[in-house]
Motif scaffolding. Structure first.
Motif, PDB file in Angstrom:
ATOM      1  N   UNK A 125       0.811  -1.213   0.000  1.00  0.00           N
ATOM      2  CA  UNK A 125       0.000   0.000   0.000  1.00  0.00           C
ATOM      3  C   UNK A 125       0.842   1.259   0.000  1.00  0.00           C
ATOM      4  N   UNK A 126       1.916   1.268   0.778  1.00  0.00           N
ATOM      5  CA  UNK A 126       2.759   2.452   0.850  1.00  0.00           C
ATOM      6  C   UNK A 126       3.494   2.711  -0.462  1.00  0.00           C
ATOM      7  N   UNK A 127       3.887   1.649  -1.133  1.00  0.00           N
ATOM      8  CA  UNK A 127       4.529   1.832  -2.439  1.00  0.00           C
ATOM      9  C   UNK A 127       3.565   2.487  -3.429  1.00  0.00           C
ATOM     10  N   UNK A 128       2.308   2.073  -3.397  1.00  0.00           N
ATOM     11  CA  UNK A 128       1.317   2.661  -4.295  1.00  0.00           C
ATOM     12  C   UNK A 128       1.093   4.142  -3.980  1.00  0.00           C
ATOM     13  N   UNK A 129       1.065   4.489  -2.698  1.00  0.00           N
ATOM     14  CA  UNK A 129       0.867   5.889  -2.328  1.00  0.00           C
ATOM     15  C   UNK A 129       2.080   6.729  -2.697  1.00  0.00           C
ATOM     16  N   UNK A 130       3.277   6.149  -2.592  1.00  0.00           N
ATOM     17  CA  UNK A 130       4.477   6.884  -2.983  1.00  0.00           C
ATOM     18  C   UNK A 130       4.445   7.230  -4.466  1.00  0.00           C
ATOM     19  N   UNK A 131       3.855   6.364  -5.274  1.00  0.00           N
ATOM     20  CA  UNK A 131       3.719   6.667  -6.699  1.00  0.00           C
ATOM     21  C   UNK A 131       2.826   7.882  -6.928  1.00  0.00           C
ATOM     22  N   UNK A 132       1.776   8.017  -6.126  1.00  0.00           N
ATOM     23  CA  UNK A 132       0.937   9.212  -6.229  1.00  0.00           C
ATOM     24  C   UNK A 132       1.717  10.451  -5.807  1.00  0.00           C
ATOM     25  N   UNK A 133       2.596  10.292  -4.826  1.00  0.00           N
ATOM     26  CA  UNK A 133       3.458  11.409  -4.445  1.00  0.00           C
ATOM     27  C   UNK A 133       4.370  11.830  -5.579  1.00  0.00           C
ATOM     28  N   UNK A 134       4.905  10.849  -6.297  1.00  0.00           N
ATOM     29  CA  UNK A 134       5.727  11.156  -7.474  1.00  0.00           C
ATOM     30  C   UNK A 134       4.903  11.927  -8.501  1.00  0.00           C
ATOM     31  N   UNK A 135       3.661  11.489  -8.712  1.00  0.00           N
ATOM     32  CA  UNK A 135       2.793  12.177  -9.673  1.00  0.00           C
ATOM     33  C   UNK A 135       2.539  13.621  -9.249  1.00  0.00           C
ATOM     34  N   UNK A 136       2.353  13.860  -7.962  1.00  0.00           N
ATOM     35  CA  UNK A 136       2.132  15.220  -7.463  1.00  0.00           C
ATOM     36  C   UNK A 136       3.358  16.093  -7.696  1.00  0.00           C
ATOM     37  N   UNK A 137       4.535  15.560  -7.400  1.00  0.00           N
ATOM     38  CA  UNK A 137       5.766  16.317  -7.635  1.00  0.00           C
ATOM     39  C   UNK A 137       5.960  16.561  -9.126  1.00  0.00           C
TER      40      UNK A 137
END
Length: 672
Positions: A125-137
């Motif tokens: 789950x955390x890996x998936x959320x980190x990908x959304x963080x990458x998208x935001x950046x």
């Protein structure tokens, strides 16, 4: 897009992406993803993670979620998507389980009692959320590149990839980074659509709008943002370009207004379709009889009775069956819970909202270097319309007015979200400000304009601030969540100012277990351990063998109250140490003293009732924490757990000495 404010792809303000620039962006994105994920991958379950993952698994299995409908649907689904390849065991629900504690009970069963690998559930789950963080950046980089050119874009992505706030939230299974990304994406696509109409843009904007509404219930704030941007667009005079297959054109005046009105109706219809699709095109949230169904906490009448305008809108939509009931109930419950939430600010506990809370949290939990870079970026923006030479070789001169129009989505998002933050009744953490950090980073990217200025001092200042910012991030790693700047005295003193998700979500439980093992090895024998823990993880499952007390709201295991306290180690989460989420927040009072001695007499002569035992335990904890308020802890585990060693005499003094009541004693005769 058309016009100076429309950011056309081939305009000088958006030069072609070079291979070197793309490589830098990919490296920065990889750094963000690795930093956010690796910093949290060894943490226990924290905050709402158990609720999101258990709720997400319920959604995938049954198509609905009765546990916490106010939680973000998309984050639940997205974070549990990898589990589809190896679905975990989903536990059976106890009969007649109330909705309020259902996530604690079901989450504990799924993570710790069903044979599932809790670490694997969290890691995926955390890996998936980190990908959304990458998208935001990445989206922040795109914006900065349009406004400031290559150097501005690269500065923004560097700041985003090392921002403690983004790194803290993007590595956890929460809904804040999801909301932040889709909120920024929606206003961006909407602004593009208002300047260049096409079927693809309309569909993309509608899909994004539907997703932001599924990200978190505060996503409804996108509605006033889109309305304000529409009004701004109607006040402009430039024509509206449109394309449909091979046909293209532009319309003005009345036709343009009519077409924009049609867009304002079509996009919400697409978003409504997304909402219906998310819930399987079923109106009722109880459509699946096989789904586990806790006893509802509130009736619809109770939810709609005192909810104000939002409740009336929800009631109308529910009566007409225009949107799925599960989503409407989530919105109604969120509105209902806005009032009455406890909060802590600078030594004071209170109920409801405070105008000072979020400005103060923003001030002390944002790196000072970022504020300085934002000020420089603002100075560059203001100077654009007054300076003849360009401040950056890769960006042409742009009048300040056009720059404001081009950045209108960012400005509207920032202002509307701040207006909501200042008036909300939920004051639990800086993470609720996460959507404003992307506009902040984009503005800071404007400071890159000074890197090619004639002033050597200006160039050196920008470089120094960037180095300071990156060094700050590296220094606090992996404790991004607990970051506080020098105004608050750094992270070690943060809990004196703010608690809850500002510093404490239960993240240091595994570190506590390691500290206790070291302490036992050093002393040669174990000591009794008493734990008051703020977090959803199970201490026993992580090797922490302790007697828990005054944290019954966060413990899914059966327990008897009051706890039998004795000399030993007292490990206390800083949120509970400040009295938040206990039955006895604030200072000691004469009324509490009277009740305490009455209950002490009861527990000394007969078994207390459950309510009597819990109340007495919390009163004991209040006495204990007030006696420890000015005492230096034996150890600080991370930044969220304080450890004290109490002898029998010290414990007796704290629990059984008469109430001092005298000035300067540390106890107060007045309630807060």
């Amino acid at each position: 897009m058309v016009g100076a404010n429309a950011m056309p792809p081939d305009s000088p303000a958006s030069p072609r992406i070079t291979a070197r620039e793309l490589l830098v962006v990919l490296i920065a994105g990889l750094f963000f993803w690795v930093s956010a994920w690796t910093a949290s991958k060894d943490l226990p379950a924290v905050a709402d993670e158990i609720a999101h993952i258990t709720g997400g698994e319920s959604y995938w299995r049954y198509g609905i979620n009765h546990f916490q409908p106010e939680n973000g649907y998309f984050a639940m689904h997205w974070s549990t998507l990898p589990l589809r390849w190896h679905p975990p065991v989903f536990p059976a629900m106890p009969p007649n389980l109330p909705q309020a504690p259902s996530m604690i009970v079901m989450g504990h069963r799924m993570f710790y009692e069903s044979g599932n690998n809790a670490a694997a559930l969290l890691s995926a789950g955390r890996a998936m959320m980190a990908l959304l963080g990458v998208a935001l950046v990445g989206l922040s980089w795109w914006w900065a590149r349009q406004l400031w050119g290559r150097r501005g874009g690269l500065l923004t992505i560097l700041l985003g990839a090392t921002c403690p706030t983004l790194l803290a939230q993007s590595g956890l299974v929460m809904s804040d980074v999801t909301l932040s990304f889709f909120l920024l994406l929606t206003v961006t696509l909407w602004w593009q659509l208002l300047h260049g109409l096409s079927a693809g843009r309309l569909l993309g904007c509608g899909l994004s709008l539907g997703t932001v509404l599924l990200s978190k219930m505060s996503g409804v704030l996108v509605a006033p943002m889109l309305l304000i941007l529409l009004i701004v667009r109607l006040c402009e005079t430039e024509p509206l370009a449109w394309s449909w297959g091979k046909w293209r054109g532009a319309v003005r005046a009345v036709r343009r207004t009519a077409l924009l009105g049609g867009v304002a109706l079509a996009v919400p219809l697409v978003a409504a379709f997304v909402l219906w699709a998310a819930f399987g095109f079923h109106y009722s949230m109880y459509v699946n009889s096989a789904a586990p169904s806790p006893t509802p906490e509130f009736t619809w009448d109770a939810l709609l009775r005192e909810g104000g305008l939002v409740a009336r809108v929800v009631g109308g939509l529910r009566g007409a069956h225009l949107l799925p009931e599960a989503w409407l109930q989530g919105l109604a419950q969120t509105t209902y819970h806005l009032a009455g939430r406890p909060a802590f600010l600078n030594g004071h506990t209170y109920t409801g909202g405070s105008l000072a809370y979020f400005p103060y949290a923003w001030l002390v939990k944002t790196p000072l270097a970022l504020f300085c870079l934002m000020a420089l970026g603002l100075g560059v923006a203001v100077g654009l319309g007054r300076t003849k030479p360009a401040l950056a070789a890769d960006r042409p001169r742009t009048p300040c007015r056009n720059l404001v129009l081009r950045s209108a989505p960012l400005l509207v998002l920032f202002v509307v979200y701040w207006a909501f933050a200042l008036t909300t009744q939920i004051n639990i953490g800086q993470r609720h400000l996460l959507p404003i950090y992307a506009p902040m980073l984009i503005l800071a990217g404007g400071a890159a304009g000074l890197l090619t200025s004639a002033s050597r001092a200006g160039r050196m200042l920008v470089v120094a601030l960037v180095v300071w910012f990156v060094a700050t991030s590296w220094w606090i790693r992996p404790h991004y969540l607990a970051y506080f700047n020098a105004i608050a005295g750094g992270p070690a003193n943060g809990y004196h100012h703010l608690v809850d998700s500002n510093v404490d979500v239960g993240q240091d439980l595994i570190a506590l277990q390691q500290w206790l093992d070291t302490s036992t090895a050093t002393r040669g024998h174990p000591e009794p351990v008493f734990l008051s823990f703020f977090g959803p993880a199970d201490p026993l499952a992580h090797g922490v063998h302790a007697t828990r007390f005054a944290d019954d709201g966060f413990d899914a295991r059966p327990r008897s109250s009051p706890a039998q306290l004795q000399s030993g180690l007292y490990c206390i989460s800083v949120t509970l140490f400040q009295g938040l989420y206990t039955l006895t927040p604030g200072p000691w009072t004469a009324e509490r003293e009277t009740l305490y001695w009455r209950l002490l007499g009861i527990v000394s002569t007969r078994p207390p009732t459950h309510a009597e035992g819990i109340t007495f335990e919390h009163l004991q904890f209040a006495r204990l924490r007030l006696s420890l308020a000015d005492r230096e802890p034996l150890a600080r585990v991370g930044y969220s757990i304080l450890v004290f060693r109490l002898s029998a005499a010290e414990l007796a003094q704290a629990l059984y000495a008469p109430w001092p009541g005298s000035a300067g004693s540390g106890f107060s005769e007045t309630t807060h």
